[in-house]
Design an enzyme around this catalytic site. Structure first.
Site, PDB file in Angstrom:
ATOM      1  N   GLU A   1      -4.886  -3.710  -2.152  1.00 32.98           N
ATOM      2  CA  GLU A   1      -6.470  -3.422  -2.250  1.00 32.98           C
ATOM      3  C   GLU A   1      -6.857  -2.190  -1.022  1.00 32.98           C
ATOM      4  OE1 GLU A   1      -4.806  -5.844  -0.803  1.00 32.98           O
ATOM      5  OE2 GLU A   1      -5.453  -6.614   1.332  1.00 32.98           O
TER       6      GLU A   1
ATOM      7  N   LYS B   1      -1.317  -7.015  -9.417  1.00 30.38           N
ATOM      8  CA  LYS B   1      -2.346  -7.166  -8.578  1.00 30.38           C
ATOM      9  C   LYS B   1      -2.037  -5.889  -7.286  1.00 30.38           C
ATOM     10  CE  LYS B   1      -3.070  -8.508  -4.662  1.00 30.38           C
ATOM     11  NZ  LYS B   1      -3.530  -7.282  -3.550  1.00 30.38           N
TER      12      LYS B   1
ATOM     13  N   PHE C   1       0.832  -1.159   0.109  1.00 27.81           N
ATOM     14  CA  PHE C   1      -0.023   0.057   0.043  1.00 27.81           C
ATOM     15  C   PHE C   1       0.862   1.276   0.011  1.00 27.81           C
ATOM     16  CE2 PHE C   1       0.730  -0.152   4.616  1.00 27.81           C
ATOM     17  CZ  PHE C   1       1.137   1.066   4.713  1.00 27.81           C
TER      18      PHE C   1
ATOM     19  N   CYS D   1       9.738   1.972   3.286  1.00 28.82           N
ATOM     20  CA  CYS D   1      10.539   0.745   3.665  1.00 28.82           C
ATOM     21  C   CYS D   1      12.050   1.106   3.619  1.00 28.82           C
ATOM     22  CB  CYS D   1      10.368  -0.452   2.710  1.00 28.82           C
ATOM     23  SG  CYS D   1      11.034   0.075   1.116  1.00 28.82           S
TER      24      CYS D   1
ATOM     25  N   SER E   1       5.157  -6.859   3.298  1.00 31.82           N
ATOM     26  CA  SER E   1       5.702  -7.195   4.478  1.00 31.82           C
ATOM     27  C   SER E   1       6.512  -8.429   4.586  1.00 31.82           C
ATOM     28  CB  SER E   1       4.692  -7.507   5.697  1.00 31.82           C
ATOM     29  OG  SER E   1       3.695  -8.577   5.181  1.00 31.82           O
TER      30      SER E   1
ATOM     31  N   GLU F   1       9.535  -4.082  13.313  1.00 27.17           N
ATOM     32  CA  GLU F   1       9.027  -2.718  12.260  1.00 27.17           C
ATOM     33  C   GLU F   1       7.870  -2.202  12.836  1.00 27.17           C
ATOM     34  OE1 GLU F   1       7.595  -4.197   8.050  1.00 27.17           O
ATOM     35  OE2 GLU F   1       8.616  -2.460   7.385  1.00 27.17           O
TER      36      GLU F   1
END
Ligand code: NAD
Length: 490
Positions: free
Chosen positions: A177, A174, A150, A282, A227, A383
């Site tokens: 979402e 993909k 995301f 990240c 992740s 994290e």
């Protein structure tokens, strides 16, 4: 808005037959922006069939002709730059400046992939034995898939997509979402460049769509970013099914500050790294290890910049930090701040439960700094993926590098210093794939690989640049002899 997003297969937009839709929500206001389908395995299969059919002829299009589509795409991305950047801010929350930065890097990847005719060239050796030649050619793989997270709704797909299609593959994207609208806009542009039907396809969804990709026998390669837990899963299930997989995972990025660093620059850059994109990068700095005398000046200056950071709705140009992605994320971040305190850290700056006037419903956490964090504790290893910086202190650089190298992740490590020899030692010894020296976000340009190590990456070849070209091609070696006419000496 209750617009139901469409999938894109075989050159046209298709209503999903998903039984379930999720609301796409503006994280600053909670306004519902659209409804995203959680597409089924059957829909993934439809996309794969379209991509497989398109591959037969797409691979035969000369590389020099394939990149003409990318030149058109670059132009359209420039023309629609502001609109796409605003969409990123609306659905993801980051500031408009950060969204523009993300789209700039996306476009750079299109530009680099325009060099495919040169980058995918093979090698030839003449006379490897008398009258025998050997050549290595690079061929595309077939149908490939990209699964995105995301936090960079625009950029991350571009670490892979331009290279994949320029090399002659076909693609299924993909998107996350949580932020599907940006790719919806990008696919509107892909539609305008008139690629042959089936070369690029998009399937919205989450787990079910991902599992269908990992199980589909026709898909040859999967590029994943997300992740660590999901990256590990995607890598193991994808490779077990015989696919080539590159899976970039999570991070816990350290910055070491030596006493000879320029403190004004160091604090400014560290704050941008830790709190930029609300810490949802990240390559965000997650903890700082001050060495020796650096501690007092650095800690005091960091507290000041953290308190000053203007937090709010990202479309306001004056805002320096937006909200985190959703309420669950906010609750998780605030819970981890408390866990740090429970472990013995103290709060130098506490950004929980802020009052952001006009955006009271937003998922805001202001910049937070935990000090005296135990390097061996949980919070130093976890994290957080929010605007939270942990501070630790040691007496020399060797001790600091040891802490860095004990970590589970290896996405990025940075050092601030004015010493060339300290920088050299750090660059040599630090166990991370992206290194910053007096840099807070060591994001590789599009022509370098995005080099995570350890639990930040599963695979061999990374995204971007030459690595992407190698990932999206397979080598074929041909050994040739043409005997009849070669009896004469030249
Ligand atoms: P995520 O792992 O939750 O989701 C990533 C993708 O995997 C999404 O498309 C999602 O639909 C899918 N997914 C989620 N759970 C799944 C499951 N159980 N089974 C199958 N598919 C699943 O990640 P996120 O929250 O969207 O993104 C944030 C994470 O991504 C952070 O950990 C961040 O560090 C990481 N990240 C890494 C890099 C990198 O280059 N290493 C870059 C950006 C983000």
């Amino acid at each position: 808005m209750n617009e139901k997003l469409l999938n894109y297969f075989n050159g046209s937009w298709q209503a999903s037959d998903a039984g379930e839709y999720l609301a796409v929500i503006n994280p600053a206001t909670q306004a519902v922006l659209a409804q995203v389908p959680l597409s089924t395995a059957t829909e993934v299969d439809t996309a794969v069939q379209a991509a497989a059919a398109a591959f037969v002829t797409w691979r035969q299009v000369p590389a020099g002709s394939r990149i003409q589509y990318l030149f058109k795409l670059k132009e359209l991305l420039e023309e629609n730059f502001e609109d796409i950047s605003r969409t990123i801010t609306l659905e993801c929350g980051k500031t408009i400046g950060e969204s523009r930065g993300e789209m700039r890097r996306a476009i750079e990847n299109v530009e680099v992939a325009c060099g495919i005719p040169l980058m995918m060239q093979g090698d030839v050796s003449e006379d490897i034995a008398a009258g025998i030649d050997e050549l290595m050619i690079r061929q595309p793989l077939g149908v490939t898939a990209i699964i995105a997270p995301f936090n960079f709704p625009g950029m991350i797909t571009f670490w892979f997509l331009p290279y994949a299609i320029a090399c002659g593959n076909t693609v299924i994207v993909k998107p996350s979402e949580k932020v599907p609208l940006t790719m919806q806009k990008v696919f509107k542009l892909l539609e305008q460049i008139e690629l042959p039907a089936g070369v690029v396809n998009m399937v919205h969804g989450s787990k079910e769509a991902v599992n269908a990709i990992l199980e589909h026998p026709t898909i040859k390669a999967v590029s994943f970013v997300g992740s660590t837990a999901v990256a590990r899963y995607v890598y193991s299930r994808g490779t077990a099914n015989g696919k080539r997989v590159q899976a970039q995972g999570g991070a816990k990025n350290p910055i070491i500050v030596l006493p000879d660093a320029d403190m004004e620059m160091t604090t400014r850059i560290t704050a941008d790294s830790a709190f930029g994109c609300a810490g949802q990068r990240c390559l965000a700095a997650s903890y700082v290890i001050t060495v020796g005398e650096a501690r007092h000046e650095f800690n005091a200056a960091m507290a000041e910049v953290a308190l000053e950071r203007v937090t709010g709705f990202g479309l306001d140009e004056a805002v320096q930090m937006g909200p985190v992605i959703n309420q669950a994320s906010r609750a998780r971040i605030e819970g981890l701040i408390q866990a740090g305190v429970d472990e013995g850290a103290s709060l130098l700056v506490d950004g929980r439960n802020p009052n952001i006037v006009g955006y009271e419903k937003g998922n805001f956490v202001r910049p937070t700094i935990l000090q005296d964090v135990n390097p061996a504790g949980n919070i130093a290893q976890t994290e957080i993926f929010g605007p939270v910086l942990s501070l630790m202190h040691v007496n020399d650089i060797d001790e600091a590098i040891q802490i860095v190298n004990q970590g589970q992740y290896g996405n990025m490590a940075c050092l601030f210093t004015s010493s060339g020899s300290a920088a050299r030692k750090f660059r040599y010894a630090a166990q991370a794939g992206n290194i910053g020296i007096n840099i807070g976000v060591a994001a590789p340009m599009a022509y370098f690989p995005f080099s995570g190590w350890k639990d930040s990456f599963f695979g061999t070849l990374h995204g971007q640049g030459r690595h992407a070209v190698e990932f999206f091609t397979q080598t074929k070696v041909v050994v040739e002899r043409w005997p009849s006419i070669w009896s004469r000496q030249f």
